[in-house]
Design a protein around this motif. Sequence first.
Motif, short mmCIF file in Angstrom:
data_model
loop_
_atom_site.label_atom_id
_atom_site.label_comp_id
_atom_site.label_asym_id
_atom_site.label_seq_id
_atom_site.Cartn_x
_atom_site.Cartn_y
_atom_site.Cartn_z
N ASP A 147 12.18 62.22 14.64
CA ASP A 147 11.11 63.13 15.05
C ASP A 147 9.77 62.49 14.74
O ASP A 147 9.65 61.70 13.81
CB ASP A 147 11.20 64.46 14.30
CG ASP A 147 12.44 65.27 14.66
OD1 ASP A 147 13.18 64.87 15.57
OD2 ASP A 147 12.65 66.32 14.01
N ARG B 232 5.65 68.87 14.77
CA ARG B 232 6.82 67.99 14.72
C ARG B 232 7.50 68.02 16.09
O ARG B 232 8.03 69.04 16.51
CB ARG B 232 7.78 68.47 13.63
CG ARG B 232 8.96 67.55 13.43
CD ARG B 232 9.88 68.07 12.32
NE ARG B 232 10.78 67.05 11.91
CZ ARG B 232 10.73 66.40 10.75
NH1 ARG B 232 9.80 66.71 9.87
NH2 ARG B 232 11.60 65.47 10.47
N GLN C 290 10.48 66.82 18.39
CA GLN C 290 11.86 66.41 18.19
C GLN C 290 12.19 65.13 18.93
O GLN C 290 11.76 64.91 20.06
CB GLN C 290 12.83 67.52 18.64
CG GLN C 290 12.72 68.79 17.87
CD GLN C 290 11.55 69.67 18.33
OE1 GLN C 290 11.01 69.49 19.40
NE2 GLN C 290 11.16 70.61 17.49
N THR D 51 7.04 62.66 25.74
CA THR D 51 7.90 63.79 25.42
C THR D 51 8.13 64.60 26.69
O THR D 51 7.27 64.62 27.58
CB THR D 51 7.29 64.68 24.32
OG1 THR D 51 8.17 65.78 24.06
CG2 THR D 51 5.92 65.21 24.69
#
Length: 88
Positions: A51, A62, A64, A77
């Motif tokens: 992460d 945060r 993943q 992301t």
Amino acid sequence: MNKFTSIILGAAALSLTAPAAFAADAERNDRLYDASGSSVAKVNRVADDGDVLVIYKGKVRRVQAETLTKTDGKLMTSMTKKEIRRLK
């Protein structure tokens, strides 16, 4: 143990280590881009599980490892900025 069982166990072991292997690709100070390709923030820290932690809108978020990919040398992301804003 037969050949088929060995293959299944090997595949399971690889799938469990995939996020940790990605942690080596994400580095501190890499720029993180969202699903649309817009810049989000620089990576502040990479956790042991892969992460990444970024400071976005004044808070630590945060993101993943499962949502991260390297595309054309960019850390991306699959999340949108709106989704990242909701993270803790």
